[in-house]
Each structure stands twice: as C-alpha cells, then as structure tokens.
Design an enzyme around this catalytic site. Structure first.
Site, short mmCIF file in Angstrom:
data_model
loop_
_atom_site.label_atom_id
_atom_site.label_comp_id
_atom_site.label_asym_id
_atom_site.label_seq_id
_atom_site.Cartn_x
_atom_site.Cartn_y
_atom_site.Cartn_z
N ASP A 1 7.03 -3.08 1.21
CA ASP A 1 6.17 -2.18 0.44
C ASP A 1 7.01 -0.96 0.06
OD1 ASP A 1 3.76 -0.98 -0.54
OD2 ASP A 1 3.66 0.19 1.32
N ASP B 1 5.67 2.72 -1.29
CA ASP B 1 5.20 4.05 -0.89
C ASP B 1 4.84 4.04 0.60
OD1 ASP B 1 4.86 6.69 -1.46
OD2 ASP B 1 2.86 6.48 -2.33
N ASP C 1 3.21 0.01 5.50
CA ASP C 1 2.67 1.15 6.24
C ASP C 1 1.15 1.10 6.35
OD1 ASP C 1 2.59 1.72 3.36
OD2 ASP C 1 1.81 3.68 3.96
MG LIG Z 1 2.38 1.79 1.22
#
Ligand SMILES: [Mg+2]
Length: 305
Positions: free
Chosen positions: A25, A27, A245
């Site tokens: 991923d 961000d 995240d």
């Molecule tokens: Mg993310």
C-alpha cells in the site's frame, strides 16, 4: 486464528525469504501524504536486490499511473509503471478487459481517472463542477441525458453535486447500465480533529440514489490482486505478502486473496489494535488480523541482511 506476531528484526530474514512478491500500500506505508516514511526507499531497494517482485496497490483514485510515477520519482523511489496498481487505472482496465465495454462513460472522478479512461480509448462526460439549479424539480427532470452512456464510473469527486446524483441515478435506472466504483474508504487519514470523508461516502450517496450496488474494485475486494495475477505469470499467493496500514482494506484484502499479511504502524492501525481484534469475539474483526505487524517499512529494511 491469525498469529498477529510482531515481526522483530531477527525474524525478518526468514520472513523475507518466504515471499517472492510484495504488494505494498502507499499512504501510511511508504509515504504519509507528501512525506516519505523514513527508510522506505532503502527497504524497497533491498527487497528488489533480493529479487522480489513489487507492486504498489492503492485505493486512491485521484491519480493516474503516470501521475503516480511522478510522485514516486519526485520522492526518490525507483518504480516502474507496470508496478503501480491504482484504482483510476483499474477502473478503465476493468471496463475494457473485464467487461469488454465499448460505450461512453458517465464519470464522477478526477483528472487521473479521465486520463486512464482516455488511454483505454473511452469517451467520457468529463470532470469538474456540475452545479445544481436552485430547487426546481422540472429543471432537474430536464437535465440532458446522453443516450450513449451505458456505464457509470465513480471515484473521488470533490465536485459531487445534486445534478450529478440526478444524472447518475437516471443512467443507473437502466438495469443494463454498468456501475463501477473505485473504492469505499470512508475517511482520509488525517491528523487532528477534522474529518475528511473519503470516496466511500460519495459512493453511498450514488448507491442510495440509484438503488443499486456498484462493483467495487479497491481493497478489501480481490480485483486488484486478481488483475495482477492475470497480467503477470507465476505469482503464487502463498508466497505473496500484502503490506498495509489499514486492517479493514489492506489486511482484509490479503486475507481474502490467501496472502501473507503484514501491518505497518506508520498509518491508520497499530499492532495493539490488531491484537484487540484478535481477542474480540467478532468473526468480522478476526478476519482483519494480520499475520505480523512491524513498526515501519524502514524497520523491515533494517532486518534485511
Ligand atoms: Mg494506507
């Protein structure tokens, strides 16, 4: 039940040798908005040196692959266009290769989505403001409807308006009209007390207006990984890790696709939250528990010898 183990430095080498493919991923993993997560470039470099295939898998629909290339490069990352799996590209690819769609697209989205649709040869209705007249049902009923549109595609659209809801709902009133959404993230990650609603909030409005559900391409759904499998030979899900995240999208997609999962603590969720999910009696929450968690992608890099 998932392990939810901390991936300590001494465990990193064995973990890294257990995977061939890394889905990462963006961000909250390699960058936080405009800032690079410390050590991320070095970690990815080491993984490349170990011969790992890397893909950047992001739900964010605001940029095309080309625009992502510029962002990666300007932040000092080595990257190749085919490694970028973003939902603006995925939406155009899904229409073209998944559905073999040939008509015009009613678009609620970004310039990045326009670019990807055009690269696939699609005509679309454009982006930007479509402001509503003041309250007047007759005016809304008289809005121009393009007979060539047989697909509604939506991503993040900061100009979503009542006019657009009328048009999207009207197109989708035809049961044969295709309805595709890039993702359903409800909020942007943002520090502080301000709530910044994500694409999912906009999708909810169109879904309600249309009385229909879209095909959603982004995580936690399987489509992005399946499209990687289709275009790249020899990827083994059991030797692939999803690094993310956010448990409800990144980790859950990993689980849905039978991948290994690694949560980094530089974004939305922490290892402690993952353990809370694991301890809960909720099957829904347990499905989002990662195999491992680690402080950051940089820490992963530190453990690679
Ligand atoms: Mg993310």
């Amino acid at each position: 039940m998932a392990a939810c183990k901390e991936l300590t430095t001494d465990l990193v080498p064995e973990f890294v040798s257990s995977v061939d493919t890394i889905l990462c991923d963006c961000d909250g993993v390699i960058w936080q908005g405009k800032n690079v997560v410390p050590g991320a470039q070095e970690a990815l470099k080491k993984l490349r040196q170990k011969g790992k295939k890397i893909f950047f898998v992001t739900n964010n629909s605001t940029k095309s692959r080309k625009q992502y290339m510029q962002k990666f490069t300007s932040l000092g990352f080595e990257v190749y266009e085919e490694e970028i799996v973003c939902t603006a590209f995925a939406a155009a690819a899904y229409l073209k290769y998944g559905l073999k769609y040939e008509g015009k697209v009613y678009l609620m989205g970004s310039a990045g989505m326009e670019e990807e649709l055009e690269l696939m040869g699609y005509q679309h209705t454009g982006t930007g403001p479509d402001p509503s007249p003041s309250y007047d049902l007759d005016k809304w009923a008289a809005l121009p409807i393009d007979p060539e549109v047989k697909a509604v595609v939506m991503g993040f659209d900061e100009h979503l308006s009542y006019n657009k809801l009328v048009k999207a709902g009207t197109y989708l009133n035809d049961p044969n009209c295709i309805f595709v959404a890039t993702n359903e993230d409800m909020r942007y990650p943002y520090q502080g007390k301000v709530i910044i609603p994500g694409t999912g909030v906009l999708v909810q409005a169109v879904r309600a207006a249309a009385g229909r559900d879209p095909v959603v391409l982004g995580k936690p759904n399987r489509y992005l990984f399946e499209s990687i499998m289709e275009t790249h030979q020899g990827i083994n899900p059991q030797r692939t890790v999803m690094i993310g995240d956010r448990m409800s999208t990144d980790i859950l997609m990993g689980k849905n696709c039978g991948l290994k999962t690694l949560l980094v603590e530089t974004g939305i969720n922490s290892g402690e939250e993952a353990k809370e999910h694991q301890r809960s009696n909720s099957i829904e929450r347990q499905k989002m528990v990662p195999d491992y968690y680690i402080k950051s992608l940089g820490a992963l890099g530190d453990g690679i010898v």
